[in-house]
Write an enzyme that holds these catalytic residues in place. Structure first.
Site, PDB file in Angstrom:
ATOM      1  CB  CYS A 147      -0.946   0.004   1.189  1.00  0.00           C
ATOM      2  SG  CYS A 147      -0.193   0.570   2.735  1.00  0.00           S
ATOM      3  CG  LEU A 397      12.737  21.036  32.042  1.00  0.00           C
ATOM      4  CD1 LEU A 397      14.053  20.505  32.582  1.00  0.00           C
ATOM      5  CD2 LEU A 397      12.871  22.503  31.684  1.00  0.00           C
ATOM      6  CG  LEU A 494      19.133   7.601  31.779  1.00  0.00           C
ATOM      7  CD1 LEU A 494      18.474   6.379  31.194  1.00  0.00           C
ATOM      8  CD2 LEU A 494      20.633   7.344  31.973  1.00  0.00           C
ATOM      9  CE  LYS A 570      10.439  -3.551  27.398  1.00  0.00           C
ATOM     10  NZ  LYS A 570      10.786  -2.334  26.647  1.00  0.00           N
ATOM     11  CG  PHE A 940      -5.701  -5.022   5.837  1.00  0.00           C
ATOM     12  CD1 PHE A 940      -4.903  -5.635   4.874  1.00  0.00           C
ATOM     13  CD2 PHE A 940      -5.177  -3.980   6.561  1.00  0.00           C
ATOM     14  CE1 PHE A 940      -3.605  -5.208   4.651  1.00  0.00           C
ATOM     15  CE2 PHE A 940      -3.878  -3.531   6.347  1.00  0.00           C
ATOM     16  CZ  PHE A 940      -3.088  -4.145   5.395  1.00  0.00           C
ATOM     17  CD  GLU A 944     -16.620  -5.477   2.331  1.00  0.00           C
ATOM     18  OE1 GLU A 944     -15.692  -6.093   2.907  1.00  0.00           O
ATOM     19  OE2 GLU A 944     -17.603  -6.052   1.836  1.00  0.00           O
ATOM     20  NE  ARG A1022     -16.346 -15.284   3.024  1.00  0.00           N
ATOM     21  CZ  ARG A1022     -15.947 -15.882   1.900  1.00  0.00           C
ATOM     22  NH1 ARG A1022     -15.010 -16.821   1.943  1.00  0.00           N
ATOM     23  NH2 ARG A1022     -16.459 -15.554   0.737  1.00  0.00           N
ATOM     24  CD  GLU A1418     -11.195 -12.200   2.197  1.00  0.00           C
ATOM     25  OE1 GLU A1418     -11.909 -11.945   3.177  1.00  0.00           O
ATOM     26  OE2 GLU A1418     -11.655 -12.466   1.077  1.00  0.00           O
TER      27      GLU A1418
END
Ligand SMILES: Cc1cc2nc3c(=O)[nH]c(=O)nc-3n(C[C@H](O)[C@H](O)[C@H](O)COP(=O)(O)OP(=O)(O)OC[C@H]3O[C@@H](n4cnc5c(N)ncnc54)[C@H](O)[C@@H]3O)c2cc1C
Ligand code: FES
Ligand code: FES
Length: 1489
Positions: A147, A397, A494, A570, A940, A944, A1022, A1418
């Site tokens: 796209c 700041l 930081l 993490k 996607f 529509e 569907r 699809e």
């Protein structure tokens, strides 16, 4: 500086004005300049007193020819706005070898003021369609842009990388494939279309080919070493040993040499023949790639030989053909013998934009500008800053602005005075002591606003010099590598992270654990220190006095020889660019006897602040570290330190506690190894590791014709890469244009007591307001299938984010601000959010469609069940999915002064509905509404129907004001308003024989439609017609239900319910397999459809049933059986990591199912006097390459080169009553209509072909035809034959098929799961799809890869969350994670089915589609579920090891998030961390499946 006097009508107090009064002495003494001086793409520019609300992006996009830099999210999460700042490298300033740096930054966050003295480079600055930069050309030609909305941003990130690694002295690049992929240079960019693989390939081949011979030696060797560390991954899909192969079309320089290379190929490297491919017969022979030399020219594709007709099947590469001048979209691509040929420009570093000479001498001045609302300051010294803070302590700041700008944009924070601090040398430049001093240094002192990327380098540098003593910097560096995206790290600081005091900050735990101290400064106190351990006092509250700033951070280093370890960990939803769920840093110091002398366990994500586990500290001090009792004591104490409630803010109480324990558990082991204390299980330590990705496409297309079947790049690819491709918001501003700002409900369900828009109308720039009173009541309703949804809320709001009205103003920023000023009083009502709640309240829309087969038709299903050997039952859920197209919904309506005519530009898949509803709301006949779309930045399915109202709102206002109106939704608005994929729940019961043969299936299936129906009923249709996936079941009863709830209206999304249906089928297969103890692959095999079988919707499986062949070929090419064994072997040897492998098939029905009327299309072809051809058809371009394919079809049929066909846009004035471009049928329907138009023209030109000869130029033919008054325009039309299923027709003789054909495929995926965290990686994926005879294999590969990655996201990391009051929480890339570059399979092989079971070329007996191609948009998405099911296998292996149930009595719902995966492992740590729900407690978030 003179600030303008505020207008009297302004409502908000002009706070900046009073601030200015206080600051006046400083302004007049110091801040005398309001001018920002910079270079933009090589041009010197001075901006005097610009709009203080503007970011860099606002400024760039306000320039007429700079629309390539896109707005995708406005929060630093997508990278679409990436530009490059060229700045002097401060480290080299003053030296003879001064250097410049190229910083990729997010223009959407970057303060405009920050560009003073810098060179801003946008995508337009580096190349154009006429003269593209080699990176732009490479991405375009190697299919890295679909796209195109993400493309400029990605190119700019790569551009910064390539320029930074070039040493002009030595003319050497320090760059490797590893840098491209594994060092986080692209982690701040998202792409929703491509699946990333072609982008990585383009970038990596740029390194290996364009820069070949110019690379530093160490970078060329580095990759090989790393890949050698890889796991069992050395085979690509075709059996090649591909250590380091990038797998790009044509092979890569790392592929082993082969003597099977094409004789035409100029490439000296190619892919060797393989065992696996022997079943395919056609080797993946390399394409012909060249960098230098004469351009390859394939006159069948480009070259404006359009004046000459061409024979079918001819492959002309003659240089003799003369290229007429024309502006062509198609790129020069050659092709011979079914292999793509690609030619690239040579990269010449000397031609790049240089750092402007004048900027070397630039002396920054103290700057100040603004207006009565907001003032900006830019001090140039620390003293100026401290003075300013002293006079006005609440001045904000701003460092990298990555926190501040998000607050401004999304939290409505309004800072009257902002101070840009990142140009103050004392704050931004960290100076390390000379090496001799560094070695013995007791601390490292960091300048507070040093950009994080620089900090990362400093961490690496110091660690390299000091080794273990600098382990704190090692830990900090590790956190920084996974901190935000590269563009943010390039500017964020930081100090910004520390001062924000976020409880999930990644750096604060490290700093606290290390015992760091902050150096602060204020005018009153001078310089003073604050210990980090006492800095955070409450949620986002610190001990920093308001008039003080942070100038430095002092991090102590342990003595050499001290027995100390510090680590950081993490865990986030996504590995790259994601805020932590839990983040932590641990430090332990032992005495000589191995006892704990000091310990500090610090967590983020476990409390309102960064928090030290004080009880754990007390419990562990003095204990012998290497002892299981110590470990035990630590785990027990942590459980009390962090005794989270079930409903803890942020949710995930159990997971977060489990992580807290698991990360400590990992640390305990890792520290024991580091300190060499004795033997521990070192497998615990390893986190998930990722290699450089590789993979291949089987590029050879035996069915290639002259134009059709060629790998032609997307016809707009180069324009997308250079930023010249225009999207709605890029269209030039119209005269007197206004912008819309939507007024949205802040409640999920409430009566509207009053709406007062007067305050909005009084704001500057605001022109008007519309709502339900602006149109007749009967016009205030719309809907795609059933009209049940108001454009504007009436007396009630039914979901959070519902549109109540629209304000319009002179600028978008004014309109958005005014929309927020509308005062609304609500009376809240109870909500229904989830499917369970809807079932309980019987809150359904009328639907009532079901499928019956076998005994269900006669009402004797219970008897069928009675015959079964075993019956299994379950409830299975799958969550929704946000479309996350990169371009949010946008529209532009231009009214005419005459006849009520309107030009309606919209980013829509549905021109017809746009036209219809604009006509309705304006009371103007459709014939006076021209709805148009040129391209969308992704859709996607999300555009529509849900795009329609935005055009309508603008049309109402445009009609009222007689002025053009424009609107582009912000990302959060788009996510709130536009609906998602449906969350679906199935309550199923299945009966089987002893051998596992499916006998009977009974299920109720519920989708969460939201507050209106939209297409929810059709989605359910569907879903239930794909509930069988590929399996024959004799007796079936499926009932679909559509739930009405108070969430946004869910809508179409790639797959339209089918992926959910097939997911249920496969879940059932696993349940049966586990219940009966039959291998799941064997079970699948036993139940596969055979030709002659009937589906539950009474469609006969015909001879084109290729799933069994696909499975067979895929099993061999992926070495499935061998790898299944090796996975089992791996699992038996690994306690903390498990692998899973899975092979899933798919069948996807093509057609607009039961909406028979939509299965039609029109096309219009006009041939002009010069032989050029204008093509219109009803399809819209959203990146899927439809325009390219349609031009190929027309060029093939008319016998002309591709670039003589021009498609401009899709519009209702050219094609009336066009169906939406959806259901994967765009090519099928429109392609046949195009062909029909071509047939008509060819028929009319027949006499002239006979007269002038078959090789006569088209110009000659059409000129003669014109003189004979022959119509050279033709209107093509096609309606899909055969189909026409009627619900409830159970008669095999009369029933018509629901689907025209099935697109089929299968995928194998192998994954590795970290049992301690729930983190995973996809090791390898192999996909095979039956796409018929592909019109353009390059586009189809792109669809397959992109759909797979989207499916992977659906089934793993993408999770929408609502608050209890019904507010959508996941409203942007910060909270909603789609897969990024480092989530794609490490090996990713894609091929198309080409041969039948006997190795003969495949034929399709019943396929009657254009060029015998199949819809592909699809169908492959469901194969992403292979990742889910492979993860399920890995979890199962872990559960077996842990003695948990694996016999079908356990479940894993989709998406398999890290949280779900971790908690399903069923281990002791998770059991200890369990959080019991107390009476009356509810979870913080709601998932609505
Ligand atoms: C997309 C995205 C992803 C992110 N990912 C992460 C992540 O993974 N981990 C994480 O921890 N954070 C993350 N963040 C948060 C943010 O990027 C960090 O907090 C960053 O360090 C902020 O630095 P900055 O310079 O941009 O701060 P700014 O936004 O400029 O300022 C933040 C705060 O710090 C104050 N401040 C700045 N400099 C000083 C100073 N010298 N003295 C006193 N106060 C000062 C400001 O006044 C402000 O209150 C993310 C943010 C975004 C938008
Ligand atoms: S628009 Fe800037 S990062 Fe998304
Ligand atoms: S091409 Fe990347 S988002 Fe569409």
């Amino acid at each position: 500086m003179a600030l303008p006097v505020p207008p009297k009508t302004e409502l908000d107090p002009p706070r900046a004005l009073s601030a200015a009064e206080a600051l006046t002495p400083l302004i007049s003494s110091t801040y005398t300049s309001p001018d920002i001086t910079f270079y933009l793409n090589g041009r010197r520019t001075i901006l005097s007193n610009p709009n203080p609300h503007w970011t860099l992006l606002d400024y760039i996009r306000a320039q007429p020819n700079l629309k390539g830099t896109k707005l995708g999210c406005g929060e630093g999460g997508c990278g679409a706005c990436t530009v490059v700042l060229q700045v002097p490298d401060v480290q080299t300033r003053g030296s003879e070898k001064r250097r410049v740096k190229h910083l990729a930054v997010n223009a959407c966050l970057f303060p405009l003021l920050g560009i003073d003295g810098k060179h801003v480079i946008t995508v337009e600055g580096i190349g154009s369609v006429e003269k593209p930069h080699p990176l732009q050309e490479r991405i375009a030609k190697l299919h890295g842009s679909q796209c195109g909305f993400c493309t400029p941003g990605i190119i700019m990130s790569l551009y910064a990388l390539v320029r930074n690694v070039y040493d002009p002295e030595t003319q050497i690049f320090r760059l490797s494939e590893r840098d491209i992929e594994l060092e986080g240079h692209l982690d701040g960019n998202l792409c929703r279309c491509t699946g990333y693989k072609p982008i990585l390939q383009a970038a990596k081949t740029f390194v290996t080919e364009d820069l070949k011979g110019k690379l530093a030696e160490e970078t060329t060797g580095k990759d090989m070493k790393l890949e050698a560390e890889g796991v069992d991954l050395v085979q690509n899909g075709y059996g090649n040993t591909v250590k380091g192969s990038c797998g790009r079309p044509g092979g890569c320089c790392r592929d082993a040499p082969s003597d099977n290379s094409s004789t035409d190929s100029k490439s000296s490297t190619s892919t060797p023949p393989t065992e696996a491919l022997s079943i395919l017969d056609d080797e993946p022979i390399p394409a012909n790639l060249g960098i230098k030399g004469d351009p390859l020219q394939d006159l069948s594709v480009s070259g404006a030989a359009y004046t000459k007709p061409m024979k079918n099947k001819e492959n002309q590469l003659s240089d003799a053909e003369v290229k007429a001048s024309t502006s062509l979209d198609a790129l020069t691509m050659g092709s011979r013998d079914g292999l793509p040929k690609v030619q690239f420009k040579e990269y010449v570093p000397g031609t790049e934009l240089i750092f402007p000479h004048a900027l070397w001498k630039f002396e920054p001045k103290a700057l100040c500008y603004g207006n009565e609302k907001k003032i900006w300051f830019r001090p140039t010294t620390l003293q100026q800053l401290v003075d300013l803070k002293d006079v006005y302590p609440s001045a904000k700041l701003v460092g990298g602005a990555s926190e501040v700008q998000v607050e401004v944009r999304f939290k409505n924070s309004d800072f009257a005075v902002s101070v840009y601090v990142s140009d103050i040398p004392e704050l931004k430049e960290t100076k390390l002591p000379p090496d001799a001093e560094l070695i013995s240094a007791e601390e490292i002192v960091l300048a507070a606003n040093t950009p994080l990327t620089e900090l990362e380098s400093i961490c690496n540098e110091v660690y390299a010099k000091l080794g273990k003593r600098a382990m704190v910097l090692r830990a900090l560096g590790k956190q920084l590598r996974c901190f935000a995206g590269r563009q943010i790290r390039n500017v964020a600081s930081l100090a910004g992270n520390i001062a924000t005091a976020s409880p999930i900050s990644d750096t604060n735990p490290v700093l606290v654990a290390s015992g760091a101290r902050l150096v602060a400064r204020s005018k009153g106190k001078g310089s003073f220190q604050l210990p980090m351990s006492e800095f955070f006092v409450a949620y986002r509250t610190t001990t920093l006095p308001p008039d003080a700033i942070i100038s430095h951070i002092r991090i102590p280093l342990p003595n050499s020889g001290s027995r100390e370890v510090l680590k950081a960990y993490k865990q986030a939803k996504r590995k790259d660019d994601d805020i932590a769920i839990v983040t932590s840093s641990f430090r332990v110091r032992l005495d000589a006897g191995g006892n704990v002398k000091d310990i500090c366990l610090v967590y983020g994500g476990m409390a309102p602040t960064t928090k030290e586990a004080s009880k754990s500290k007390a419990a562990l001090l003095g204990k012998k570290w290497l002892s299981s009792e110590t470990l035990e004591a630590g785990l027990a104490a942590l459980n009390t330190d962090f005794d989270l409630d079930y409903g803890v803010p942020g949710g995930m109480a159990h997971y977060r506690k489990t992580l807290a324990l698991s990360l400590f558990f990992r640390f305990w082991h890792e520290s024991a190894v580091d300190l060499e204390l004795g033997k521990v299980d070192s497998q615990v330590i390893n986190e998930i590791h990722r290699n450089i990705s590789t993979g291949a496409r089987d590029n050879y297309n035996p069915n290639e014709q002259r134009v059709v079947g060629k790998q032609v790049p997307h016809i707009s690819a180069l324009k997308q890469c250079t930023g010249e491709a225009e999207y709605i918001d890029d269209m030039p501003r119209q005269e007197r244009e206004l912008f819309g700002g939507l007024v949205l409900s802040s409640k999920a369900h409430a009566n509207l007591v009053s709406v007062d828009w007067a305050p909005a109308l009084e704001m500057r720039g605001v022109v008007g307001y519309i709502d339900r009173n602006s149109i007749p009541k009967e016009a205030n309703v719309w809907g795609s299938i059933r009209k049940d949804e108001p454009f504007f809320a009436e007396d009630k709001v039914l979901h959070h984010g519902q549109v109540i009205g629209m304000v319009y103003a002179e600028t978008a920023l004014q309109a958005q601000a005014a929309a927020k000023a509308v005062k609304i009083v609500y009376e809240e009502l109870p909500t229904i959010l989830t499917i369970d709640e809807a079932i309980e309240a019987k809150s359904f829309f009328d639907h009532g469609k079901d499928l019956k087969k076998g005994a269900a038709i006669s009402g004797t299903l219970s008897q069928a069940f009675a015959q079964c050997y075993r019956i299994f039952e379950g409830t299975t859920r799958i969550g929704g999915q946000e479309h996350f197209y990169l371009e949010t919904n946008a529209a532009l309506v231009i009214p005419s002064n005459e006849d009520g005519f309107m030009e309606v530009w919209s980013s829509t898949q549905n021109t017809m509905e746009t036209q219809e509803f604009v006509s309705q709301v304006t009371g103007t006949p459709s014939s006076r509404i021209n709805a148009r779309v040129k391209r969308m930045g992704g859709a996607f399915g999300g555009k529509e129907s849900r795009s329609v109202p935005f055009a309508c709102y603008l049309a109402i206002a445009a009609k009222k004001e007689k002025r053009p109106m424009r609107l582009m939704l912000n990302r959060d608005e788009d996510m709130l308003l536009s609906g998602q994929r449906h969350p679906i729940q199935a309550r199923w019961k299945v009966g089987v024989s002893k051998e596992g043969k499916l006998l009977a299936l009974d299920a109720d299936i519920y989708d969460n439609a939201g507050y209106s129906q939209d297409m929810s009923g059709a989605v359910m249709d569907r879903c239930i017609t794909h509930f069988d996936n590929c399996y024959e079941i004799p007796h079936v009863f499926l009932r679909g239900h559509v739930c009405r709830t108070n969430i946004h209206s869910n809508t179409a999304f790639r797959g339209f319910g089918a992926p959910q249906g097939m997911y249920f089928a496969e879940t059932i297969m696993y349940n049966i397999s586990e219940g009966l103890g039959i291998d799941v692959d064997e079970l699948r095999q036993r139940n596969l459809y055979k030709p002659g079988d009937w589906t539950p919707f009474f469609q006969k499986i015909d001879e084109d049933w290729h799933v069994p062949i696909i499975l067979d070929q895929l099993r061999k090419s992926s070495e499935y059986e061998r790898r299944k064994k090796s996975v089992a072997d791996f699992n038996s040897k690994n306690r903390w990591k498990k692998r899973g492998i899975c092979l899933v098939p798919t069948k996807f029905g093509l057609s607009f199912a039961t909406a028979l009327h939509l299965n039609q299309a029109g096309a219009y072809i006009k041939i002009y006097h010069d032989g050029s051809v204008l093509l219109h058809h009803g399809g819209t371009e959203m990146g899927q390459g439809l325009y390219t394919k349609m031009c190929q079809v027309a060029a093939q049929e008319l016998g002309v080169p591709l670039d003589s066909i021009y498609t401009q846009d899709s519009q209702t004035y050219q094609i009336a009553n066009a169906s939406p471009t959806a259901a994967s049928s765009g090519s099928d329907l429109n392609g046949m209509a195009v062909k029909n138009a071509c047939d008509q023209i060819n028929e009319r030109l027949k006499p002239y072909r006979e007269q002038f000869g078959k090789d006569a130029p088209l110009r000659t033919l059409v000129h003669a035809a014109y003189l004979d008054r022959v119509n050279l325009a033709a209107n093509g039309f096609w309606k899909m034959p055969r189909i026409g299923y009627k619900w409830g027709d159970y008669d095999k003789e009369t029933v018509k098929p629901m689907y025209y054909y099935f697109t089929q495929g299968a995928g194998v995926t192998e994954v590795e799961l970290d049992l301690l965290t729930g983190d995973h990686t996809v090791l390898r994926t192999d996909l095979v799809m039956d796409v018929g005879n592909s019109i353009n294999p390059a586009i189809d590969y792109g669809q397959i890869e992109g759909a797979f990655i989207q499916g992977q996201g659906l089934f793993t990391i993408e999770e929408s969350l609502w608050t209890r009051s019904g507010e959508l929480f996941t409203r942007g890339p910060g909270t909603y994670k789609i897969p990024g570059f480092s989530d794609i399979p490490q090996i990713f092989n894609v091929s198309m089915l080409r041969q039948d079971v006997d190795g003969k070329p495949l034929t399709w007996n019943h396929l009657r589609s254009v060029q015998s191609s199949k819809g592909i948009g699809e169908p492959p998405l469901f194969l992403g579920s292979a990742v889910f099911f492979a993860l399920r296998e890995a979890v199962k292996a872990a559960r077996e090891m842990n003695g948990e149930r694996v016999d079908g009595g356990w479940k894993l719902d989709s998406p398999a998030t890290a949280e779900r995966l971790r908690l399903a492992v069923g281990d002791d740590l998770a059991r200890r961390a369990e959080v019991k729900r107390k009476e009356g407690e509810t979870s913080f978030f709601v998932t609505v499946a």
